[in-house]
Design a protein around this motif. Structure first.
Motif, PDB file in Angstrom:
ATOM      1  N   PHE A 216       6.004 -12.473  -2.971  1.00 29.58           N
ATOM      2  CA  PHE A 216       4.710 -11.914  -3.382  1.00 29.58           C
ATOM      3  C   PHE A 216       4.644 -10.431  -3.010  1.00 29.58           C
ATOM      4  O   PHE A 216       5.084 -10.035  -1.931  1.00 29.58           O
ATOM      5  CB  PHE A 216       3.553 -12.652  -2.693  1.00 29.58           C
ATOM      6  N   ARG A 217       4.098  -9.655  -3.918  1.00 31.63           N
ATOM      7  CA  ARG A 217       3.884  -8.238  -3.630  1.00 31.63           C
ATOM      8  C   ARG A 217       2.752  -8.122  -2.605  1.00 31.63           C
ATOM      9  O   ARG A 217       1.645  -8.605  -2.835  1.00 31.63           O
ATOM     10  CB  ARG A 217       3.513  -7.486  -4.913  1.00 31.63           C
ATOM     11  N   GLN A 218       3.043  -7.505  -1.474  1.00 36.02           N
ATOM     12  CA  GLN A 218       2.014  -7.347  -0.450  1.00 36.02           C
ATOM     13  C   GLN A 218       1.205  -6.096  -0.751  1.00 36.02           C
ATOM     14  O   GLN A 218       1.717  -4.983  -0.755  1.00 36.02           O
ATOM     15  CB  GLN A 218       2.630  -7.259   0.949  1.00 36.02           C
ATOM     16  N   GLN A 219      -0.100  -6.303  -0.957  1.00 35.78           N
ATOM     17  CA  GLN A 219      -1.007  -5.235  -1.366  1.00 35.78           C
ATOM     18  C   GLN A 219      -1.678  -4.524  -0.197  1.00 35.78           C
ATOM     19  O   GLN A 219      -2.414  -3.557  -0.410  1.00 35.78           O
ATOM     20  CB  GLN A 219      -2.092  -5.818  -2.282  1.00 35.78           C
ATOM     21  N   GLY A 220      -1.434  -5.005   0.996  1.00 40.44           N
ATOM     22  CA  GLY A 220      -2.050  -4.352   2.154  1.00 40.44           C
ATOM     23  C   GLY A 220      -2.120  -5.298   3.333  1.00 40.44           C
ATOM     24  O   GLY A 220      -1.857  -6.503   3.221  1.00 40.44           O
ATOM     25  N   PHE A 221      -2.472  -4.738   4.477  1.00 32.26           N
ATOM     26  CA  PHE A 221      -2.573  -5.510   5.718  1.00 32.26           C
ATOM     27  C   PHE A 221      -3.710  -4.935   6.553  1.00 32.26           C
ATOM     28  O   PHE A 221      -3.924  -3.724   6.598  1.00 32.26           O
ATOM     29  CB  PHE A 221      -1.258  -5.426   6.511  1.00 32.26           C
ATOM     30  N   THR A 222      -4.448  -5.820   7.237  1.00 34.24           N
ATOM     31  CA  THR A 222      -5.414  -5.406   8.248  1.00 34.24           C
ATOM     32  C   THR A 222      -5.313  -6.355   9.419  1.00 34.24           C
ATOM     33  O   THR A 222      -5.100  -7.563   9.239  1.00 34.24           O
ATOM     34  CB  THR A 222      -6.857  -5.388   7.706  1.00 34.24           C
ATOM     35  N   ASN A 223      -5.444  -5.825  10.633  1.00 36.19           N
ATOM     36  CA  ASN A 223      -5.414  -6.705  11.801  1.00 36.19           C
ATOM     37  C   ASN A 223      -6.795  -7.271  12.122  1.00 36.19           C
ATOM     38  O   ASN A 223      -6.950  -8.003  13.102  1.00 36.19           O
ATOM     39  CB  ASN A 223      -4.854  -5.965  13.023  1.00 36.19           C
ATOM     40  N   GLU A 224      -7.791  -6.942  11.320  1.00 40.28           N
ATOM     41  CA  GLU A 224      -9.152  -7.448  11.516  1.00 40.28           C
ATOM     42  C   GLU A 224      -9.477  -8.417  10.382  1.00 40.28           C
ATOM     43  O   GLU A 224      -9.755  -8.005   9.259  1.00 40.28           O
ATOM     44  CB  GLU A 224     -10.145  -6.292  11.541  1.00 40.28           C
ATOM     45  N   VAL A 225      -9.433  -9.702  10.690  1.00 45.15           N
ATOM     46  CA  VAL A 225      -9.588 -10.720   9.644  1.00 45.15           C
ATOM     47  C   VAL A 225     -10.956 -10.639   8.962  1.00 45.15           C
ATOM     48  O   VAL A 225     -11.091 -10.970   7.784  1.00 45.15           O
ATOM     49  CB  VAL A 225      -9.350 -12.129  10.226  1.00 45.15           C
ATOM     50  N   SER A 226     -11.976 -10.173   9.674  1.00 42.73           N
ATOM     51  CA  SER A 226     -13.310 -10.095   9.072  1.00 42.73           C
ATOM     52  C   SER A 226     -13.367  -9.076   7.937  1.00 42.73           C
ATOM     53  O   SER A 226     -14.302  -9.102   7.128  1.00 42.73           O
ATOM     54  CB  SER A 226     -14.350  -9.732  10.142  1.00 42.73           C
ATOM     55  N   MET A 227     -12.379  -8.175   7.852  1.00 45.09           N
ATOM     56  CA  MET A 227     -12.377  -7.142   6.820  1.00 45.09           C
ATOM     57  C   MET A 227     -11.470  -7.466   5.644  1.00 45.09           C
ATOM     58  O   MET A 227     -11.501  -6.761   4.627  1.00 45.09           O
ATOM     59  CB  MET A 227     -11.931  -5.808   7.432  1.00 45.09           C
ATOM     60  N   VAL A 228     -10.670  -8.520   5.743  1.00 47.49           N
ATOM     61  CA  VAL A 228      -9.661  -8.757   4.707  1.00 47.49           C
ATOM     62  C   VAL A 228     -10.294  -9.064   3.348  1.00 47.49           C
ATOM     63  O   VAL A 228      -9.742  -8.708   2.297  1.00 47.49           O
ATOM     64  CB  VAL A 228      -8.700  -9.892   5.150  1.00 47.49           C
ATOM     65  N   LEU A 229     -11.468  -9.681   3.343  1.00 45.06           N
ATOM     66  CA  LEU A 229     -12.099 -10.021   2.062  1.00 45.06           C
ATOM     67  C   LEU A 229     -12.707  -8.804   1.372  1.00 45.06           C
ATOM     68  O   LEU A 229     -13.037  -8.872   0.188  1.00 45.06           O
ATOM     69  CB  LEU A 229     -13.168 -11.101   2.259  1.00 45.06           C
ATOM     70  N   ASP A 230     -12.851  -7.701   2.074  1.00 40.59           N
ATOM     71  CA  ASP A 230     -13.271  -6.460   1.422  1.00 40.59           C
ATOM     72  C   ASP A 230     -12.221  -6.056   0.388  1.00 40.59           C
ATOM     73  O   ASP A 230     -12.557  -5.681  -0.742  1.00 40.59           O
ATOM     74  CB  ASP A 230     -13.450  -5.368   2.476  1.00 40.59           C
ATOM     75  N   ALA A 231     -10.952  -6.137   0.762  1.00 36.53           N
ATOM     76  CA  ALA A 231      -9.878  -5.789  -0.172  1.00 36.53           C
ATOM     77  C   ALA A 231      -9.842  -6.743  -1.351  1.00 36.53           C
ATOM     78  O   ALA A 231      -9.626  -6.336  -2.501  1.00 36.53           O
ATOM     79  CB  ALA A 231      -8.539  -5.790   0.558  1.00 36.53           C
ATOM     80  N   VAL A 232     -10.064  -8.030  -1.098  1.00 36.88           N
ATOM     81  CA  VAL A 232     -10.077  -9.019  -2.186  1.00 36.88           C
ATOM     82  C   VAL A 232     -11.250  -8.747  -3.123  1.00 36.88           C
ATOM     83  O   VAL A 232     -11.105  -8.799  -4.354  1.00 36.88           O
ATOM     84  CB  VAL A 232     -10.149 -10.452  -1.621  1.00 36.88           C
ATOM     85  N   ALA A 233     -12.413  -8.450  -2.558  1.00 38.20           N
ATOM     86  CA  ALA A 233     -13.598  -8.174  -3.377  1.00 38.20           C
ATOM     87  C   ALA A 233     -13.394  -6.970  -4.283  1.00 38.20           C
ATOM     88  O   ALA A 233     -13.973  -6.892  -5.374  1.00 38.20           O
ATOM     89  CB  ALA A 233     -14.815  -7.945  -2.477  1.00 38.20           C
TER      90      ALA A 233
END
Length: 300
Positions: free
Chosen positions: A213-230
Motif C-alpha cells: 500500500f502507498r503510505q500517504q502519511g504518518f502521525t504519532n497522535e492517533v486522535s489526529m489521523v482521521l483529519d487526514a482521512v477526512a
C-alpha cells in the motif's frame, strides 16, 4: 512551633469574618480563637490581620497564609483518603494508556471525579513500551496497553475489546482492496498492525502485506489521523473508540465488513502490587458504559 490547629482556626476566621462565629463553629471560646491567631502570628513572625474594632482585614502575609492553609488541608485530606485502599470513591488514581484508549477513558474518569470530589485522577498518554517502563519505575499504579506483555515484573490481564474500523473519506464509494490501495494508507503508531489484522480477515484471498500500500502519511497522535482521512488523503484502521470521539467522524465513514476484528486491551500493573479497590470500580464502570453505548449498534 508548627500547629495545624492554629491554621484550621485561621481558615475558619477568614471564612466567617468573625471571631464570635469562629468560636461558635469550632466550639471554642472567643479568647481561645484570639490566642490561636496570636500564636500563629508569633510562629510566622508577621501580623496576619489589621484589626478595626470588631472587624479586620487581611495583611499581605495574611492572604498568603490563608492560601497556604487551604492548600495544606486539601493535600492532607487527599493524602488521608489515599491511604484508604477500601474506599471506592476517594484517593489518587495514577493511570496511563495509549491515546486510542484515553480518548474515551480519560473523559469517563473526569466524570467520576466530578461526582466524587475526593477522587483524584492523574492520567498520562503514552505508548505501550513507555507504560511498562514507567510502571516498573513506580510512576503509575495501573496501565492499559494494546499488546500482551510478557515481563517478570509485570502482571497483565485481558480487560476489554473494541472493534477495529476501516475508515475512509465520506465520499469514497469503493469496496475492493484494489480501490483501497488506490487511495493509499494513513499510518500511525499501531496503524500497520491494525490494518494488517483487519484486511487479512476480510480480504484473505487478495491481501498480502501493508508494504504493497502507498503510505500517504504518518502521525504519532492517533486522535489526529482521521483529519487526514477526512481530507481525502487515504484510509486508515482505528479502534471504534477513536472513531467515536473524533471531531471528523461526519467527514469519514467506516466500511461495513463481514468479519470483525477487535483491538484487545490489557490491564497491566507491577507484579505483586495490591491496587486499591477504587481502580477496579473505575475499570468496571467504564466497561459497563461501553456496553450500554454500543448495544444499539450491535442490535442493528
Amino acid at each position: 512551633m508548627f500547629n495545624a490547629h492554629y491554621f484550621r482556626t485561621y481558615i475558619t476566621l477568614v471564612e466567617t469574618g468573625s471571631f464570635t462565629r469562629t468560636a461558635q463553629r469550632l466550639e471554642m471560646t472567643q479568647p481561645g480563637v484570639s490566642q490561636h491567631i496570636r500564636k500563629l502570628e508569633n510562629y510566622l513572625g508577621k501580623p496576619l490581620l489589621e484589626r478595626h474594632g470588631r472587624t479586620f482585614t487581611l495583611t499581605e502575609t495574611g492572604r498568603r497564609a490563608y492560601d497556604y492553609a487551604l492548600k495544606l488541608f486539601t493535600e492532607h485530606e487527599q493524602f488521608r483518603h489515599g491511604l484508604d485502599d477500601d474506599s471506592l470513591d476517594s484517593g489518587e488514581c495514577r493511570i496511563a494508556s495509549p491515546g486510542s484508549v484515553g480518548l474515551m477513558l480519560y473523559p469517563y474518569l473526569l466524570g467520576q471525579q466530578q461526582m466524587h470530589p475526593s477522587l483524584t485522577v492523574n492520567y498520562s498518554f503514552a505508548f505501550n513500551h513507555e507504560i511498562v517502563g514507567d510502571l516498573i519505575e513506580g510512576r503509575y499504579d495501573l496501565g492499559i496497553v494494546t499488546e500482551a506483555v510478557n515481563h517478570p515484573e509485570i502482571n497483565a490481564e485481558l480487560w476489554h475489546a473494541e472493534p477495529l474500523c476501516l475508515v475512509v473519506p465520506a465520499d469514497f464509494t469503493g469496496t475492493t482492496l484494489s480501490e483501497l490501495m488506490g487511495i493509499g494508507f494513513i499510518n500511525y503508531y499501531d496503524g500497520v498492525n491494525h490494518a494488517t489484522a483487519l484486511l487479512k480477515a476480510n480480504y484473505a484471498d487478495e491481501f498480502r502485506s501493508m508494504a504493497h500500500f502507498r503510505q500517504q502519511g504518518f502521525t504519532n497522535e492517533v486522535s489526529m489521523v482521521l483529519d487526514a482521512v477526512a481530507r481525502g488523503l487515504g484510509f486508515t484502521v482505528v479502534s471504534r473508540l477513536v472513531l467515536e470521539t473524533s471531531p471528523w467522524q461526519r467527514q469519514v465513514k467506516a466500511l461495513s465488513l463481514p468479519n470483525a476484528v477487535n483491538e484487545t486491551l490489557y490491564v497491566v500493573r507491577r507484579r505483586g502490587a495490591a491496587l486499591p479497590k477504587r481502580y477496579q470500580k473505575l475499570l468496571d464502570g467504564f466497561q459497563q458504559q461501553r456496553l450500554q453505548e454500543t448495544a444499539p449498534a450491535l442490535l442493528e
